[in-house]
Design an enzyme around this catalytic site. Structure first.
Site, PDB file in Angstrom:
ATOM      1  N   LYS A 106       2.497 -12.378   4.034  1.00  0.00           N
ATOM      2  CA  LYS A 106       3.813 -12.160   3.421  1.00  0.00           C
ATOM      3  C   LYS A 106       4.772 -13.284   3.783  1.00  0.00           C
ATOM      4  O   LYS A 106       5.487 -13.808   2.927  1.00  0.00           O
ATOM      5  CB  LYS A 106       4.402 -10.816   3.882  1.00  0.00           C
ATOM      6  CG  LYS A 106       3.607  -9.622   3.399  1.00  0.00           C
ATOM      7  CD  LYS A 106       4.273  -8.324   3.805  1.00  0.00           C
ATOM      8  CE  LYS A 106       3.298  -7.182   3.851  1.00  0.00           C
ATOM      9  NZ  LYS A 106       2.258  -7.150   2.818  1.00  0.00           N
ATOM     10  N   GLY A 158       0.801  -1.231   0.000  1.00  0.00           N
ATOM     11  CA  GLY A 158       0.000   0.000   0.000  1.00  0.00           C
ATOM     12  C   GLY A 158       0.828   1.273   0.000  1.00  0.00           C
ATOM     13  O   GLY A 158       0.466   2.260  -0.650  1.00  0.00           O
ATOM     14  N   ASN A 159       1.971   1.255   0.697  1.00  0.00           N
ATOM     15  CA  ASN A 159       2.757   2.500   0.796  1.00  0.00           C
ATOM     16  C   ASN A 159       3.419   2.870  -0.527  1.00  0.00           C
ATOM     17  O   ASN A 159       3.865   4.001  -0.706  1.00  0.00           O
ATOM     18  CB  ASN A 159       3.797   2.399   1.929  1.00  0.00           C
ATOM     19  CG  ASN A 159       4.875   1.376   1.646  1.00  0.00           C
ATOM     20  OD1 ASN A 159       4.630   0.372   0.986  1.00  0.00           O
ATOM     21  ND2 ASN A 159       6.070   1.630   2.128  1.00  0.00           N
ATOM     22  N   LYS A 213      -2.715 -10.111  -2.521  1.00  0.00           N
ATOM     23  CA  LYS A 213      -1.647  -9.832  -3.494  1.00  0.00           C
ATOM     24  C   LYS A 213      -0.335 -10.538  -3.157  1.00  0.00           C
ATOM     25  O   LYS A 213       0.446 -10.841  -4.060  1.00  0.00           O
ATOM     26  CB  LYS A 213      -1.436  -8.324  -3.659  1.00  0.00           C
ATOM     27  CG  LYS A 213      -0.782  -7.605  -2.492  1.00  0.00           C
ATOM     28  CD  LYS A 213       0.643  -7.239  -2.756  1.00  0.00           C
ATOM     29  CE  LYS A 213       1.302  -6.459  -1.656  1.00  0.00           C
ATOM     30  NZ  LYS A 213       0.999  -6.696  -0.267  1.00  0.00           N
ATOM     31  N   LYS A 257     -13.171 -10.528   4.189  1.00  0.00           N
ATOM     32  CA  LYS A 257     -12.521  -9.272   3.800  1.00  0.00           C
ATOM     33  C   LYS A 257     -13.561  -8.152   3.611  1.00  0.00           C
ATOM     34  O   LYS A 257     -14.364  -8.193   2.674  1.00  0.00           O
ATOM     35  CB  LYS A 257     -11.771  -9.543   2.487  1.00  0.00           C
ATOM     36  CG  LYS A 257     -11.083  -8.362   1.908  1.00  0.00           C
ATOM     37  CD  LYS A 257      -9.600  -8.400   2.148  1.00  0.00           C
ATOM     38  CE  LYS A 257      -8.975  -7.129   1.606  1.00  0.00           C
ATOM     39  NZ  LYS A 257      -7.870  -6.642   2.374  1.00  0.00           N
TER      40      LYS A 257
HETATM   41  P1  ADP Z   1       1.189  -3.957   2.568  1.00  0.00           P
HETATM   42  O1  ADP Z   1       0.285  -2.870   2.110  1.00  0.00           O
HETATM   43  O2  ADP Z   1       2.615  -3.736   2.153  1.00  0.00           O
HETATM   44  O3  ADP Z   1       0.684  -5.329   2.265  1.00  0.00           O
HETATM   45  P2  ADP Z   1       0.466  -4.415   5.348  1.00  0.00           P
HETATM   46  O4  ADP Z   1       0.044  -3.276   6.211  1.00  0.00           O
HETATM   47  O5  ADP Z   1      -0.564  -5.374   4.875  1.00  0.00           O
HETATM   48  O6  ADP Z   1       1.286  -3.786   4.163  1.00  0.00           O
HETATM   49  O7  ADP Z   1       1.583  -5.263   6.105  1.00  0.00           O
HETATM   50  C1  ADP Z   1       2.789  -4.667   6.587  1.00  0.00           C
HETATM   51  C2  ADP Z   1       2.654  -4.302   8.066  1.00  0.00           C
HETATM   52  O8  ADP Z   1       2.625  -5.473   8.881  1.00  0.00           O
HETATM   53  C3  ADP Z   1       3.800  -3.524   8.646  1.00  0.00           C
HETATM   54  O9  ADP Z   1       3.726  -2.163   8.324  1.00  0.00           O
HETATM   55  C4  ADP Z   1       3.665  -3.788  10.151  1.00  0.00           C
HETATM   56  O10 ADP Z   1       2.955  -2.736  10.763  1.00  0.00           O
HETATM   57  C5  ADP Z   1       2.811  -5.040  10.226  1.00  0.00           C
HETATM   58  N1  ADP Z   1       3.364  -6.168  10.986  1.00  0.00           N
HETATM   59  C6  ADP Z   1       2.596  -7.061  11.657  1.00  0.00           C
HETATM   60  N2  ADP Z   1       3.324  -8.001  12.247  1.00  0.00           N
HETATM   61  C7  ADP Z   1       4.629  -7.722  11.961  1.00  0.00           C
HETATM   62  C8  ADP Z   1       5.875  -8.344  12.274  1.00  0.00           C
HETATM   63  N3  ADP Z   1       5.928  -9.446  13.021  1.00  0.00           N
HETATM   64  N4  ADP Z   1       7.016  -7.803  11.810  1.00  0.00           N
HETATM   65  C9  ADP Z   1       6.960  -6.691  11.029  1.00  0.00           C
HETATM   66  N5  ADP Z   1       5.824  -6.043  10.704  1.00  0.00           N
HETATM   67  C10 ADP Z   1       4.648  -6.546  11.139  1.00  0.00           C
HETATM   68 MG    MG Z   2      -1.222  -6.149   2.968  1.00  0.00          MG
END
Ligand code: ADP
Ligand code: MG
Length: 314
Positions: free
Chosen positions: A276, A12-13, A214, A129
């Site tokens: 992820k 998202g970022n 994704k 979702k």
């Molecule tokens: P994206 O849009 O890139 O998919 P998400 O917000 O879905 O991003 O996922 C990334 C986020 O997951 C990070 O910004 C962080 O806040 C969160 N997060 C949750 N658990 C963890 C973890 N164990 N280590 C690192 N980040 C984590």
């Molecule tokens: Mg995400």
């Protein structure tokens, strides 16, 4: 450094939350991607679409509400297709400019991508979702009765439609994507996890009212393209255990077994870091020599060089 085939999954970022934010964000994103292309790597780009598909869905809903005689409701699969087109346009535009500024002449193309899902996927029986705008109880009841939507009451803020998030099974346009990659094009594919479709009769593919994660779609894309590396670019530089707690520890590397242990212990939040890590493990285990990397968008170049990020390797 070896020339690698890399699938990048943008979070998202990398795209921002609205139109003006996206125009600014893609410039930074293009720099990070161009850094890898400049080093000679073959790059394929996948991306999320949460805010964008939400915006398109809300707009289409307003249109139907304003004139139900004229406009029928827009299927979610069509909203995903629209988001792929619009995000692909911004990425193509920004990346073309960034590459030309660096003296690199390379075609950049978006492939609207259909991704097959299994209609028997258990996710269809448990939609989780939330998408689209908030509704009143009356509006929600109407949607349930008239369109068979699943709705939930979302933390006292109103009612929202929930859709299934089935697992991606295969990429319909994979040969087209492959051909473009082989002929040295930079390809944007599987946007928003892909347009979810399933086979009905004969050769017909029908759009599903679902959204595909994704991170999982990027993992399938990387496997089908026989990529060396899956890079998941997000809002954190590394994966942590005890995330957000005083004893938080950033991880430089993870084996699939370690990752599974930490997953069981609940270190990765469902819906954000968990998919992820799951995608990274699946890719790393799918064939010898495959590596997954989770890092910050701005650190893509340092990450591929082994200087930062969390590396998942069997
Ligand atoms: P994206 O849009 O890139 O998919 P998400 O917000 O879905 O991003 O996922 C990334 C986020 O997951 C990070 O910004 C962080 O806040 C969160 N997060 C949750 N658990 C963890 C973890 N164990 N280590 C690192 N980040 C984590
Ligand atoms: Mg995400």
């Amino acid at each position: 450094m070896d020339k690698k085939r890399i699938v990048i999954a943008l979070g998202g970022n990398a795209l921002g939350n609205n139109l003006p934010e996206q125009m600014i964000a893609v410039k930074q994103t293009s720099k990070a991607i161009a850094d890898l292309i400049e080093e000679g790597h073959e790059v394929v780009i996948a991306h999320g679409n949460g805010p964008q598909v939400g915006m398109i869905q809300a707009a289409m809903t307003e249109l139907t509400r304003s004139n139900p005689e004229k406009y029928i409701p827009c299927p979610l699969s069509v909203c995903v297709a629209m988001s792929q087109g619009y995000i692909g346009y911004d990425l193509q535009n920004a990346l073309r400019e960034e590459l030309l500024d660096r003296g690199i002449r390379k075609g950049v193309a978006t492939v609207l991508t259909q991704v097959e899902v299994d209609p028997a996927d258990p996710a269809f029986a448990h939609p989780t979702k939330p998408i689209g705008s908030f509704m009143t109880k009356e509006e929600a009841d109407k949607m349930v009765a008239e369109r068979g939507y699943d709705v939930i009451e979302d933390a006292g803020r109103g009612y929202r439609r929930v859709v299934a998030s089935p697992k991606p099974q295969g990429i319909v346009e994979i040969d087209t994507i492959q051909a473009l990659v082989e002929s040295d094009h930079v390809v944007v594919a599987c946007g928003g996890g892909g347009i979810p479709v399933f086979t009905t009769e004969g050769h017909h593919l029908k759009g599903a009212a679902a959204v595909i994660d994704k991170d999982f779609a990027s993992c399938v894309l990387a496997q089908q393209l026989d990529a060396d590396c899956l890079i998941i670019l997000t809002a954190v530089e590394k994966v942590a255990i005890n995330f957000g707690k005083p004893d938080q520890k950033w991880l430089d590397s993870l084996t699939p077994d370690e990752a599974r242990k930490y997953m069981e212990e609940g270190h990765f939040a469902p819906g954000s870091m968990l998919p992820k890590v799951q995608a990274a493990v699946q890719f790393a285990e799918s064939k010898e020599g495959r590596t997954a990397l989770i890092t910050l968008l701005e650190k893509a170049k340092d990450g591929i060089a082994g200087r930062t990020g969390t590396r998942i390797q069997a």
